[in-house]
Design an enzyme around this catalytic site. Structure first.
Site, PDB file in Angstrom:
ATOM      1  N   SER A 133     -26.354  -4.020 -14.188  1.00  0.00           N
ATOM      2  CA  SER A 133     -25.609  -4.310 -15.337  1.00  0.00           C
ATOM      3  C   SER A 133     -24.059  -4.583 -14.885  1.00  0.00           C
ATOM      4  CB  SER A 133     -25.343  -3.031 -16.358  1.00  0.00           C
ATOM      5  OG  SER A 133     -24.438  -3.036 -17.291  1.00  0.00           O
ATOM      6  N   TYR A 146     -23.377   6.731 -17.677  1.00  0.00           N
ATOM      7  CA  TYR A 146     -23.796   5.424 -17.651  1.00  0.00           C
ATOM      8  C   TYR A 146     -23.464   4.600 -16.654  1.00  0.00           C
ATOM      9  CZ  TYR A 146     -25.764   0.850 -18.918  1.00  0.00           C
ATOM     10  OH  TYR A 146     -26.555  -0.339 -19.085  1.00  0.00           O
TER      11      TYR A 146
END
Length: 272
Positions: A133, A146
């Site tokens: 990501s 995260y």
């Protein structure tokens, strides 16, 4: 081009589902893996072979890989796509949930790689594609765990690429930006739940509203990232890294060029 045998985790929705469909259209054998098979009936109708797999359950991962090797004789491409986002202030998120975030996003990815890699190494050919990501290159409030997992995926992928290159195995990372999927709704739901009644509630509410606005207006389609996965899986000379989706190149660039104090001030202004 000879059709590839491809295993995709987290294939029941979003990027994983879109990648499975595109790779099927190109004539490959696609094993679509997820916890809930009922959500993949459409993929099955399109020709995918379904695998019930939970990347926090070692037995289900072993059984899935063994089944594919038994049926197809090989796994040419492993796409480690399974993952989710749990947002919340570090003070509020339980260690149990923090560990689960790592189990799914990092340790599940690593274990799937351990299971698929030996047969690739022995054949002197194969590809491992890890969906990381843009969150692996910068940080924002309430995204502690995260972002920590995605930084880990970036580092793990780059180390692995150097380890297995001499065996003919290519390792590639995909770094999506803001993508239209269930991810943002789930992440913000967790953020509001973990912040309710705490000192972080006001900030969490603002962040949730901004996320909804940004993902509603600017997010990119999963198909855009799926095309990158397809290129990484099938191209003769794939890139080491693919970035697609809103913010995927811009935010890491800002983090690189701005002093930390300036970047923090920019993020604070954005969420104020």
């Amino acid at each position: 081009m000879t059709p590839k045998v491809i295993l995709i985790t987290g294939a029941s929705s979003g990027i994983g589902e879109a990648a499975a469909r595109l790779l099927l259209e190109k004539g490959n054998t696609v094993y679509a893996a997820a916890r809930r098979l009922e959500r993949m009936k459409g993929l099955e109708e399109a020709g995918a072979r379904l695998v019930r797999m939970d990347v926090t359950d070692d037995n289900s991962m072993k059984e899935g890989v063994e089944r594919i090797l038994g049926e197809a004789g090989r796994i040419d491409v492993l796409v480690n796509n399974a993952g989710y986002g749990y947002f919340g202030a570090l003070e509020n998120v339980s260690m149990e949930e923090a560990r689960r975030q790592f189990e799914v996003n990092v340790f599940g990815l690593a274990r799937m790689t351990q299971l698929a890699l030996p047969s690739m190494r022995e054949r002197g050919d194969g590809r491992i594609i890890n969906v990381a990501s843009m969150a692996g290159h910068f940080c924002e409030p309430h995204g502690d765990w995260y972002h920590a997992t995605k930084y880990s995926v970036v580092a793990l992928t780059e180390c692995l690429r150097q380890e297995v290159r001499r065996f003919g195995v290519k390792v590639i990372k995909i770094e999506p930006g803001a993508i239209t999927s269930e991810w943002s709704d789930i992440a913000m739901k967790h953020l509001l739940e973990s912040s309710r009644g705490t000192a972080y509630m006001d900030g969490a509410s603002r962040q949730s509203r901004i996320f909804s606005l940004c993902y509603g207006r600017f997010s990119s389609s999963p198909e855009k990232v799926a095309r990158c996965i397809c290129h990484a899986a099938l191209s003769r000379r794939p890139r080491f890294t693919y970035r697609r989706g809103f913010g995927s190149s811009f935010m890491p660039f800002l983090k690189t060029v701005l002093p930390d104090r300036c970047f923090d001030a920019l993020v604070a202004r954005f969420f104020s």
